[in-house]
Design a protein around this motif. Structure first.
Motif, PDB file in Angstrom:
ATOM      1  N   GLU A 357     -10.036   8.667 -34.942  1.00 26.18           N
ATOM      2  CA  GLU A 357      -9.969   9.714 -33.924  1.00 26.18           C
ATOM      3  C   GLU A 357     -10.204   9.198 -32.503  1.00 26.18           C
ATOM      4  O   GLU A 357      -9.811   9.852 -31.530  1.00 26.18           O
ATOM      5  CB  GLU A 357     -10.976  10.819 -34.248  1.00 26.18           C
ATOM      6  N   PHE A 358     -10.857   8.045 -32.376  1.00 23.48           N
ATOM      7  CA  PHE A 358     -11.163   7.517 -31.046  1.00 23.48           C
ATOM      8  C   PHE A 358      -9.912   7.435 -30.181  1.00 23.48           C
ATOM      9  O   PHE A 358      -9.926   7.843 -29.003  1.00 23.48           O
ATOM     10  CB  PHE A 358     -11.807   6.133 -31.173  1.00 23.48           C
ATOM     11  N   PHE A 359      -8.836   6.918 -30.720  1.00 23.34           N
ATOM     12  CA  PHE A 359      -7.624   6.718 -29.914  1.00 23.34           C
ATOM     13  C   PHE A 359      -6.978   8.040 -29.522  1.00 23.34           C
ATOM     14  O   PHE A 359      -6.462   8.180 -28.412  1.00 23.34           O
ATOM     15  CB  PHE A 359      -6.641   5.825 -30.681  1.00 23.34           C
ATOM     16  N   ARG A 360      -7.008   9.007 -30.419  1.00 24.96           N
ATOM     17  CA  ARG A 360      -6.467  10.320 -30.070  1.00 24.96           C
ATOM     18  C   ARG A 360      -7.330  10.979 -28.994  1.00 24.96           C
ATOM     19  O   ARG A 360      -6.807  11.574 -28.048  1.00 24.96           O
ATOM     20  CB  ARG A 360      -6.420  11.206 -31.318  1.00 24.96           C
ATOM     21  N   GLU A 361      -8.655  10.881 -29.134  1.00 27.47           N
ATOM     22  CA  GLU A 361      -9.560  11.483 -28.145  1.00 27.47           C
ATOM     23  C   GLU A 361      -9.374  10.859 -26.763  1.00 27.47           C
ATOM     24  O   GLU A 361      -9.523  11.538 -25.743  1.00 27.47           O
ATOM     25  CB  GLU A 361     -11.003  11.319 -28.615  1.00 27.47           C
ATOM     26  N   GLN A 362      -9.068   9.575 -26.729  1.00 25.86           N
ATOM     27  CA  GLN A 362      -8.862   8.875 -25.467  1.00 25.86           C
ATOM     28  C   GLN A 362      -7.408   8.941 -24.991  1.00 25.86           C
ATOM     29  O   GLN A 362      -7.054   8.292 -24.022  1.00 25.86           O
ATOM     30  CB  GLN A 362      -9.281   7.410 -25.610  1.00 25.86           C
ATOM     31  N   GLN A 363      -6.584   9.718 -25.713  1.00 23.54           N
ATOM     32  CA  GLN A 363      -5.160   9.861 -25.396  1.00 23.54           C
ATOM     33  C   GLN A 363      -4.474   8.497 -25.340  1.00 23.54           C
ATOM     34  O   GLN A 363      -3.709   8.199 -24.429  1.00 23.54           O
ATOM     35  CB  GLN A 363      -4.966  10.623 -24.077  1.00 23.54           C
ATOM     36  N   MET A 364      -4.754   7.698 -26.339  1.00 20.62           N
ATOM     37  CA  MET A 364      -4.166   6.362 -26.444  1.00 20.62           C
ATOM     38  C   MET A 364      -3.148   6.328 -27.580  1.00 20.62           C
ATOM     39  O   MET A 364      -3.374   6.892 -28.651  1.00 20.62           O
ATOM     40  CB  MET A 364      -5.246   5.316 -26.690  1.00 20.62           C
ATOM     41  N   HIS A 365      -2.060   5.654 -27.315  1.00 19.49           N
ATOM     42  CA  HIS A 365      -0.974   5.491 -28.273  1.00 19.49           C
ATOM     43  C   HIS A 365      -1.123   4.110 -28.916  1.00 19.49           C
ATOM     44  O   HIS A 365      -1.024   3.089 -28.235  1.00 19.49           O
ATOM     45  CB  HIS A 365       0.364   5.602 -27.539  1.00 19.49           C
ATOM     46  N   VAL A 366      -1.384   4.059 -30.223  1.00 16.32           N
ATOM     47  CA  VAL A 366      -1.525   2.778 -30.921  1.00 16.32           C
ATOM     48  C   VAL A 366      -0.141   2.203 -31.192  1.00 16.32           C
ATOM     49  O   VAL A 366       0.710   2.856 -31.798  1.00 16.32           O
ATOM     50  CB  VAL A 366      -2.306   2.945 -32.234  1.00 16.32           C
ATOM     51  N   ALA A 367       0.077   0.965 -30.722  1.00 11.21           N
ATOM     52  CA  ALA A 367       1.384   0.337 -30.853  1.00 11.21           C
ATOM     53  C   ALA A 367       1.446  -0.660 -32.000  1.00 11.21           C
ATOM     54  O   ALA A 367       2.516  -0.887 -32.578  1.00 11.21           O
ATOM     55  CB  ALA A 367       1.752  -0.370 -29.543  1.00 11.21           C
ATOM     56  N   ASP A 368       0.305  -1.272 -32.338  1.00 11.06           N
ATOM     57  CA  ASP A 368       0.308  -2.294 -33.377  1.00 11.06           C
ATOM     58  C   ASP A 368      -1.098  -2.439 -33.937  1.00 11.06           C
ATOM     59  O   ASP A 368      -2.088  -2.053 -33.296  1.00 11.06           O
ATOM     60  CB  ASP A 368       0.785  -3.631 -32.805  1.00 11.06           C
TER      61      ASP A 368
END
Length: 388
Positions: A357-368
């Protein structure tokens, strides 16, 4: 692009801590990083940075950052046994195009040669090298390590292993005891030790030569990965297939050992609370209760449905955990989590894929995503994801 890491950090592979000295392990808070932490340059190593144009390679005790810009080269973090590997960009790696890191050797791929350096010695020359002659029909295109023209590179001697050209290898993934190869046609081949069903042929036997995984024939695959005793691949349509050992839930299938451990932990906590309250637990029988189905070894490829609303774009395996990136930029992890390698701010293992959830909360798009044996590294961009 920014890189984040979580999991095993005993040698500073993710975050360098002040108490870390050569070969030291620090305290528990330094060894286990349970949530995504951005990889940055240590204060005393300004030359070793994780740049935007960077790829991560990881082993159990080391992380290699491969710079892909004009200053192409490799810098190392983690367990280092000589001043030559101090974490600064290695002079010998200048101009390299790819790298493969292991516990003993660092292999560098240049346009015209391969070099394997013994990380446990302070030699000024590589322990092994080989010239590369690119076939005319390849038009200068090169495949990534561990694949090389005519074969592949292992992480321990003999470093070079030959492959039949009839396989038309596209990419290769290695564990310590088995290998998985993806051909240009999308077919999957496996060989090596099969004692945990990791070869996907339906049994527990080993294979000395590459053998096609018959259950996947007719379904072209686009991505492969392997852990110590499990294997995964992604189809052209974005479906994820898993097989092998599921002792820690690394396949994302119900694990008896993992569920039993979690139940024992919950029971112990409940009993402690009841004892504090001065009462005793009461167990009532349940008539007609059905026993859950658990999977210890999955010897055939099984389809794993992570999320119905998104396809899977990339996947990577640690020793006993797995991480996958969806087409909309979410990261899901599952399996062994004792060192925080699942990234959920806990040290709990899970046999069900869960979104970090950290990346969604920080509005980050995981690329790899790239997994070390006991840790995980994710490349992200600042972009809001919309898949729910």
């Amino acid at each position: 692009m920014r890189w984040f890491g979580f999991g095993f950090n005993a040698f500073g592979q993710i975050r360098v801590h002040e108490k870390l000295t050569e070969g030291a392990r620090g305290d528990a808070n330094e060894v286990k990083v349970s949530g995504p932490t951005e990889l940055t340059s240590p204060a005393d190593r300004p030359g070793c940075c994780v740049k935007a144009a960077c790829q991560i390679r990881a082993s159990w005790s080391r992380r290699a950052s491969l710079h892909m810009d004009s200053d192409s080269g490799v810098c190392l973090a983690g367990f280092l046994s000589s001043d030559a590997c101090s974490g600064l960009p290695l002079w010998e790696s200048r101009g390299c195009r790819d790298a493969l890191i292991g516990e003993s050797y660092l292999t560098l791929a240049f346009s015209d040669r391969l070099e394997s350096w013994d990380l446990q010695k302070e030699e000024k020359t590589p322990a092994w090298s080989m010239e590369i002659k690119t076939p005319p029909e390849s038009s200068g295109a090169s495949v990534g390590l561990p694949l090389v023209p005519g074969g592949y590179i292992a992480t321990k001697p003999p470093l070079y292993r030959s492959l039949s050209p009839q396989l038309r290898a596209k990419c290769l993934a290695l564990s310590s005891e088995h290998a998985i190869l993806l051909s240009a046609s999308g077919a999957v081949y496996t060989w090596g030790l099969g004692s945990h069903g990791q070869l996907g042929h339906g049994g527990l036997g080993s294979e000395e030569e590459p053998r096609a995984v018959e259950a996947l024939l007719g379904m072209p695959m686009s991505c492969i990965a392997t852990g110590s005793w499990h294997t995964v691949c992604i189809s052209d349509g974005g479906d994820l297939y898993v097989w092998g050992w599921n002792e820690s839930g690394q396949l994302g299938l119900p694990s008896r050992g993992l569920r039993k451990a979690l139940q024992q932990q919950s029971s112990q906590q409940a009993e402690a609370l009841l004892q504090d309250a001065g009462t005793s637990p009461v167990k009532e029988p349940h008539e007609g209760e059905q026993e859950d189905v658990f999977i210890s070894i999955q010897a055939f490829p099984a389809l794993l449905d992570i999320t119905p609303s998104c396809d899977i774009r990339s996947v990577s395996c640690g020793s006993r955990h797995t991480a996958a990136v969806t087409t909309t930029g979410d990261l899901y992890t599952w399996g062994w989590g004792d060192y925080g390698q699942l990234g959920h701010q806990t040290l709990i293992s899970s046999d069900e894929p869960q979104r970090v959830e950290f990346f969604r909360e920080q509005q980050m798009h995981v690329a790899d995503v790239v997994c070390g044996s006991w840790n995980t590294f994710a490349a992200v961009a600042k972009k809001e994801v919309s898949c729910s």
